[in-house]
Design a protein around this motif. Sequence first.
Motif, mmCIF file in Angstrom:
data_model
loop_
_atom_site.group_PDB
_atom_site.id
_atom_site.type_symbol
_atom_site.label_atom_id
_atom_site.label_comp_id
_atom_site.label_asym_id
_atom_site.label_seq_id
_atom_site.Cartn_x
_atom_site.Cartn_y
_atom_site.Cartn_z
ATOM 1 N N UNK A 19 57.231 -32.554 39.644
ATOM 2 C CA UNK A 19 57.736 -31.824 38.529
ATOM 3 C C UNK A 19 57.872 -32.646 37.198
ATOM 4 N N UNK A 20 57.384 -32.031 36.162
ATOM 5 C CA UNK A 20 57.492 -32.665 34.820
ATOM 6 C C UNK A 20 58.112 -31.659 34.066
ATOM 7 N N UNK A 21 59.160 -32.152 32.963
ATOM 8 C CA UNK A 21 59.991 -31.372 32.293
ATOM 9 C C UNK A 21 59.165 -31.267 30.895
ATOM 10 N N UNK A 22 59.493 -30.331 29.920
ATOM 11 C CA UNK A 22 58.958 -30.358 28.584
ATOM 12 C C UNK A 22 59.354 -31.714 27.873
ATOM 13 N N UNK A 23 60.384 -32.353 28.032
ATOM 14 C CA UNK A 23 60.410 -33.361 27.553
ATOM 15 C C UNK A 23 59.912 -34.811 28.335
ATOM 16 N N UNK A 24 59.271 -34.627 29.262
ATOM 17 C CA UNK A 24 58.822 -35.893 29.810
ATOM 18 C C UNK A 24 59.399 -36.374 31.206
ATOM 19 N N UNK A 25 60.381 -35.847 31.398
ATOM 20 C CA UNK A 25 60.791 -36.458 32.613
ATOM 21 C C UNK A 25 60.130 -35.949 34.045
ATOM 22 N N UNK A 26 59.822 -37.021 34.939
ATOM 23 C CA UNK A 26 58.777 -36.987 35.786
ATOM 24 C C UNK A 26 59.378 -37.078 37.312
ATOM 25 N N UNK A 27 59.594 -36.050 38.115
ATOM 26 C CA UNK A 27 60.273 -36.532 39.359
ATOM 27 C C UNK A 27 59.147 -36.311 40.623
ATOM 28 N N UNK A 28 59.018 -37.026 41.409
ATOM 29 C CA UNK A 28 58.159 -36.598 42.748
ATOM 30 C C UNK A 28 58.936 -36.831 43.886
ATOM 31 N N UNK A 70 64.983 -29.754 45.212
ATOM 32 C CA UNK A 70 65.120 -31.068 45.285
ATOM 33 C C UNK A 70 64.640 -31.694 44.080
ATOM 34 N N UNK A 71 63.413 -31.425 43.631
ATOM 35 C CA UNK A 71 62.833 -32.161 42.398
ATOM 36 C C UNK A 71 63.223 -31.807 41.215
ATOM 37 N N UNK A 72 64.242 -30.397 41.124
ATOM 38 C CA UNK A 72 64.577 -29.895 39.743
ATOM 39 C C UNK A 72 65.948 -30.307 39.795
ATOM 40 N N UNK A 73 66.544 -30.935 40.596
ATOM 41 C CA UNK A 73 68.159 -31.322 40.538
ATOM 42 C C UNK A 73 68.314 -32.124 39.120
ATOM 43 N N UNK A 74 69.288 -31.698 38.672
ATOM 44 C CA UNK A 74 69.738 -32.282 37.233
ATOM 45 C C UNK A 74 69.991 -33.828 37.269
ATOM 46 N N UNK A 75 70.317 -34.078 38.442
ATOM 47 C CA UNK A 75 70.668 -35.653 38.675
ATOM 48 C C UNK A 75 69.562 -36.531 38.373
ATOM 49 N N UNK A 76 68.294 -36.334 38.650
ATOM 50 C CA UNK A 76 67.064 -36.866 38.670
ATOM 51 C C UNK A 76 66.830 -37.001 37.286
ATOM 52 N N UNK A 77 67.186 -35.958 36.361
ATOM 53 C CA UNK A 77 66.876 -36.008 35.117
ATOM 54 C C UNK A 77 67.634 -36.787 34.271
ATOM 55 N N UNK A 78 69.026 -37.057 34.499
ATOM 56 C CA UNK A 78 69.849 -37.959 33.788
ATOM 57 C C UNK A 78 69.355 -39.299 34.191
ATOM 58 N N UNK A 79 68.868 -39.694 35.450
ATOM 59 C CA UNK A 79 68.397 -40.804 35.610
ATOM 60 C C UNK A 79 66.989 -41.319 34.769
ATOM 61 N N UNK A 80 66.160 -40.267 34.768
ATOM 62 C CA UNK A 80 64.913 -40.390 33.918
ATOM 63 C C UNK A 80 65.275 -40.702 32.604
ATOM 64 N N UNK A 131 71.083 -44.138 43.708
ATOM 65 C CA UNK A 131 69.972 -43.244 43.877
ATOM 66 C C UNK A 131 70.031 -42.852 45.507
ATOM 67 N N UNK A 132 70.124 -43.792 46.517
ATOM 68 C CA UNK A 132 70.091 -43.318 47.888
ATOM 69 C C UNK A 132 71.376 -42.167 48.336
ATOM 70 N N UNK A 133 72.639 -42.438 47.491
ATOM 71 C CA UNK A 133 73.693 -41.617 47.686
ATOM 72 C C UNK A 133 73.288 -40.113 47.133
ATOM 73 N N UNK A 186 72.368 -39.485 29.881
ATOM 74 C CA UNK A 186 71.405 -40.622 30.312
ATOM 75 C C UNK A 186 72.318 -41.357 31.277
ATOM 76 N N UNK A 187 72.027 -41.514 32.429
ATOM 77 C CA UNK A 187 72.740 -42.044 33.470
ATOM 78 C C UNK A 187 71.921 -43.087 34.068
ATOM 79 N N UNK A 188 72.559 -44.595 34.027
ATOM 80 C CA UNK A 188 71.741 -45.535 34.544
ATOM 81 C C UNK A 188 72.177 -45.394 35.771
ATOM 82 N N UNK A 189 71.399 -45.968 36.856
ATOM 83 C CA UNK A 189 71.704 -45.724 38.328
ATOM 84 C C UNK A 189 71.430 -46.890 39.130
#
Length: 414
Positions: free
Chosen positions: A214-223, A252-262, A103-105, A95-98
């Motif tokens: 995109x929705x992961x099995x654990x509920x991370x949601x990226x649009x 882009x939606x599946x990038x791991x960076x967004x999941x750690x933010x989620x 987020x922009x970078x 889990x990585x707060x951002x």
Amino acid sequence: MFTDQHKDPFEERLVTALHETGGEFDTDRTALAARGAARGRRKRFVRRAAVAGGTASVVLACVGGALVLRPGGTATEAVPSSMTASAKPKPSVTATPATGEQMIETLKNLLPDGDFSEERGRGTEPTDDLKVPAPYAGLVFDDGDGAAAVEVGVGRVQPGGTEARQAAQCPDRAYIPYDACKTSRLADGSVVTVLQRYEYADRRVDTKLWTAELVTPTGQHITVSEWNAAAEKDKPVTRTDPPLNPAQLTRLAAAKEWRTVANALPEPLPEPELPGSDLHARTNLLALLPKGLKVTDKSSDDGDFAYAVVDDGKGRSLVQVNVQPNMLDSAGDLFGSNSETLPEGTRVAVRQGRGDRADQVMWTVDTMRADGRRVVISAFNAGTQYEPATRATPALTIAQMRKMALDARWWSGS
């Protein structure tokens, strides 16, 4: 477009879509859509706009069971290992707060080479009221072929819940026209829906809007959203298509960076029990349609909203129904001096006017039982709400719609 970091761009787009799809507001139409819109605001993106009374009433489509592919979904699609990451529903070492700047970078680093401008973002920092807003990043990206707006929003949803299931579906063409829509299951079990549509349903401007949800099995949601213009509205089209093709949108939606933010976001609240989920609107609508009508299309869900496209040999006609319990608080807005009250207390209002297009006719029969149970049926002289009229009047008469709306079967299971 990105002018205020304290606003949620996805919720703003929902409000804009409600306004544009509905056209002119009046008291009756606003009250008609109120319940559906309140439910729809829980979503970050409009997936299905069910129009009742001329105003968009966002309907959350439910399918049974856990996260599933709708019929016609594609086979499993592999994603490079660098683009997948296991996630835990509670914050952990992954889990990585951002911040907004991070987020922009992150978005810039994940995009192809090009020039960036008009950068805006919001991170996971709590606001003054200790709430954590939905993080997002947005910018204008130019890969040399024209400036294009690109957005990414990150959130969390209940695994297998309404929003998760909604993300695994393409929208109904009766309400949202699109060129292509593909739902895929990725190697890690995530489901992604790539939708290639237009900013305006009536194509009055050829601004294209392509999204990957995109929705992961654990509920991370990226649009991820992109346009072929420097803004979603009020900017000229700069290129034929948005810069990222469907495969790039998916990566882009599946990038791991967004999941750690989620994972740094709070766990989503349990979804409330929504009244009307067992009202079987589609089943009843199809059963009550007058004989002699050919059904050429119909909604896939059987909750409190349904539609059917019918043809009596004279052209296609869209018919839709909303079934709503506990609506007494809106009775004063919906039923005025021109309405009728039946002996048992049921109120009936008839409206005949134009649809969302100037050439469309929309007829509505609105009914409410004495205890607040409401059935409202509308019919159009076109097969969708955004296409030209196919006939002079709807395929159903007012008398037929009235008979359908007053039928006891709408509440036989209540």
